[in-house]
Design a protein around this motif. Structure first.
Motif, PDB file in Angstrom:
ATOM      1  N   LYS A  23      10.716  20.453  42.363  1.00  0.00           N
ATOM      2  CA  LYS A  23      10.586  21.621  43.249  1.00  0.00           C
ATOM      3  C   LYS A  23      11.942  22.187  43.654  1.00  0.00           C
ATOM      4  O   LYS A  23      12.138  23.406  43.678  1.00  0.00           O
ATOM      5  CB  LYS A  23       9.780  21.232  44.491  1.00  0.00           C
ATOM      6  N   LEU A  27      13.497  25.795  42.577  1.00  0.00           N
ATOM      7  CA  LEU A  27      13.959  26.738  43.597  1.00  0.00           C
ATOM      8  C   LEU A  27      15.396  27.174  43.328  1.00  0.00           C
ATOM      9  O   LEU A  27      15.719  28.370  43.430  1.00  0.00           O
ATOM     10  CB  LEU A  27      13.866  26.090  44.985  1.00  0.00           C
ATOM     11  N   ASP A 107       8.893  23.471  54.504  1.00  0.00           N
ATOM     12  CA  ASP A 107       8.623  24.473  53.476  1.00  0.00           C
ATOM     13  C   ASP A 107       9.921  25.070  52.931  1.00  0.00           C
ATOM     14  O   ASP A 107      10.519  25.953  53.549  1.00  0.00           O
ATOM     15  CB  ASP A 107       7.728  25.569  54.055  1.00  0.00           C
ATOM     16  N   GLY A 109      10.205  27.068  50.710  1.00  0.00           N
ATOM     17  CA  GLY A 109       9.983  28.466  50.343  1.00  0.00           C
ATOM     18  C   GLY A 109      10.665  29.453  51.286  1.00  0.00           C
ATOM     19  O   GLY A 109      10.820  30.634  50.946  1.00  0.00           O
ATOM     20  N   TYR A 201       7.996  28.332  59.856  1.00  0.00           N
ATOM     21  CA  TYR A 201       7.196  27.906  58.709  1.00  0.00           C
ATOM     22  C   TYR A 201       6.126  26.929  59.179  1.00  0.00           C
ATOM     23  O   TYR A 201       6.186  26.412  60.302  1.00  0.00           O
ATOM     24  CB  TYR A 201       8.073  27.236  57.655  1.00  0.00           C
TER      25      TYR A 201
END
Length: 314
Positions: A23, A27, A107, A109, A201
């Motif tokens: 992950k 990213l 997170d 993201g 988040y």
């Protein structure tokens, strides 16, 4: 474009590391492709003396991907010191540093939004949970109690923020000037000043493995934060002493009046209760004082806060 590095402390995380690596690397690739960060950006895994295959897994990542660095501590020093080791070992090599736990419940993201806030002028960007519905009722209530107590004691903390944050090189330089052995990182950054921002988040459920922060460690961590940043517990000891003195004075008056009136009844109850109460209060006070003396002893010795055994892909 800024050179970014993720600092990821790991302790017995072999079950979740493969997923975490994938992950974070994905990213990084997206951020580089989108020209949000420099192509020399990296991920640094810090092995905090794990007893499983965590370091072997990190070494495998380093061999197949030059965007990964590994730092191995000589033994388990604790989460806060593993974070410190990662940040200090990479100091001066990058423009921004993002700290995140290995389980990726935070997170990642929102890292793009963190970078945006940094470009707008924030030196420190805090990742803040906008709700705690993924926690149990007990953990949610104890966490809220912790933040309330810290604020009451005059310790500035960011509500619902743990250790997911972006720090630029200027803020990190100032952070590394704090040399205390009793380390409580989330209480130090608000002391630095500089411009800050919050990014909100929702925390995810842990995918694999078990939490490395059971109740015992959480309580110890909270106590570390309180005693490292506030002297108010010592003032409470003084207040408790004054209240005890006043109560003792009133007790003496009551006993004297009872004696004069001939109401005194021989018995152990009237003797043992005051002894037990005052003895208990004295032990609590001595314990709190001893805690502070112990911290002073640790600081005076000034032993290394961590020891790095090996670094991969320097």
């Amino acid at each position: 474009m800024e050179k970014l590095i993720f600092i990821v402390p790991c302790y017995n995380e072999e079950e979740v590391l493969e997923s975490t690596y994938t992950k974070l690397d994905d990213l990084l690739c997206r951020l580089i492709a989108g020209k949000e960060i420099d192509k020399e950006s990296k991920v640094c895994f810090v092995d905090d003396g794990s007893r499983d295959r965590t370091w072997s897994v990190i070494q495998d990542f380093c061999k197949k991907n030059n965007r990964v660095r590994g730092v191995k501590l000589s033994r388990n020093f604790g989460h806060q010191y593993a974070l410190l080791a990662g940040l200090e070992s990479q100091f001066g090599l990058f423009d921004v540093y993002v700290t995140v736990d290995a389980d990726l419940q935070d997170d990642i993201g929102v890292v793009s939004e963190m970078l945006l806030r940094h470009r707008e002028g924030a030196s420190i960007v805090y990742g803040v949970r906008h709700d705690r519905t993924s926690d149990s009722v007990f953990k949610r209530q104890t966490a809220e109690l912790f933040y309330r107590i810290m604020n009451k004691l005059g310790v500035k903390t960011i509500l619902n923020h743990a250790d997911f944050r972006l720090i630029d090189k200027n803020a990190l330089a100032e952070f590394l000037k704090f040399r205390e052995v009793n380390l409580f990182i989330r209480g130090i950054f608000p002391l630095i000043g500089f411009r800050t921002a919050n990014v909100y988040y929702k925390r995810k459920e842990r995918e694999l493995g078990a939490s490395k922060y059971p109740l015992k460690k959480m309580v110890s961590f909270a106590w570390e934060g309180i005693t490292s940043f506030s002297v108010k517990p010592m003032r409470l000891v003084l207040l408790l002493g004054l209240i005890t003195f006043l109560f003792s004075f009133l007790l003496i008056i009551w006993v004297s009046i009872s004696y004069i009136k001939g109401l005194v009844i021989p018995g152990w109850f009237s003797i043992m209760i005051p002894i037990a109460v005052f003895g208990g209060i004295q032990m609590i006070c001595l314990g709190i004082i001893g805690e502070y003396i112990g911290k002073m002893y640790s600081e005076i010795k000034a032993r290394p806060r961590y020891i790095i055994e090996l670094i991969e892909n320097k």
